[in-house]
Design an enzyme around this catalytic site. Sequence first.
Site, short mmCIF file in Angstrom:
data_model
loop_
_atom_site.label_atom_id
_atom_site.label_comp_id
_atom_site.label_asym_id
_atom_site.label_seq_id
_atom_site.Cartn_x
_atom_site.Cartn_y
_atom_site.Cartn_z
N ARG A 88 12.05 96.22 -43.51
CA ARG A 88 12.79 96.13 -44.77
C ARG A 88 13.32 97.49 -45.21
O ARG A 88 14.10 97.56 -46.14
CB ARG A 88 11.89 95.59 -45.88
CG ARG A 88 11.64 94.12 -45.76
CD ARG A 88 10.92 93.62 -46.97
NE ARG A 88 10.56 92.24 -46.78
CZ ARG A 88 10.83 91.28 -47.63
NH1 ARG A 88 11.45 91.55 -48.74
NH2 ARG A 88 10.47 90.06 -47.38
N ARG A 127 14.39 76.90 -55.49
CA ARG A 127 13.40 76.82 -54.41
C ARG A 127 12.03 76.40 -54.87
O ARG A 127 11.30 75.72 -54.15
CB ARG A 127 13.29 78.20 -53.73
CG ARG A 127 13.73 78.18 -52.34
CD ARG A 127 13.70 79.41 -51.53
NE ARG A 127 13.03 80.60 -51.93
CZ ARG A 127 13.04 81.70 -51.21
NH1 ARG A 127 13.68 81.74 -50.07
NH2 ARG A 127 12.40 82.77 -51.61
#
Length: 186
Positions: A88, A127
């Site tokens: 990341r 979600r």
Amino acid sequence: MRIVLIGPPGAGKGTQAKRLTERLQVPHLSTGDMLREAMRQGTEAGHQAEPFMKTGRLVPDQLVHQLVIERVARADCAGGYLLDGFPRTAAQANMLDKMLAERKTPLDLAVQIHVPKEILLERLAGRGRQDDDELVIVKRLEQYDELTEPMAAYYQGRGTLREIDGLGSPDEVFARIEAELNGVRA
């Protein structure tokens, strides 16, 4: 084939990772899934990761790196894998490159999926995952911009980055990714 899948939360990485791993017959290594599983199992790594994940902060590099090292050493990764959620940061990308160089198994491709922020917010709100409340979502997107974009630039400089438009149906996005894969394999 060894691939890193890059994109902000809600970009469709999970959907595309599933398709890619089926197509390439390689394991999908999601650090988010690994960390959530470690938390569920109550492992030491899970306990260390929990406060970071619950507040939307990135889990420290060393902890994630250790999980990845252990996972890619398994026999099912010998023919390749798809990394989702790691690296990341540019520092993590550098760590990964060093680890892969030691094993003489360099990364083949880094695929970055781009989706406008307003679309990401809509997708994430729908979600319903525990780590997807609004404040956590905003924090995760801010950290993505700050840390992950420079990591993508790292791969751009190495010539392994392919940028993909993440708008459209999952089939349309997958077709774009597949075209890039075919270009690398040719």
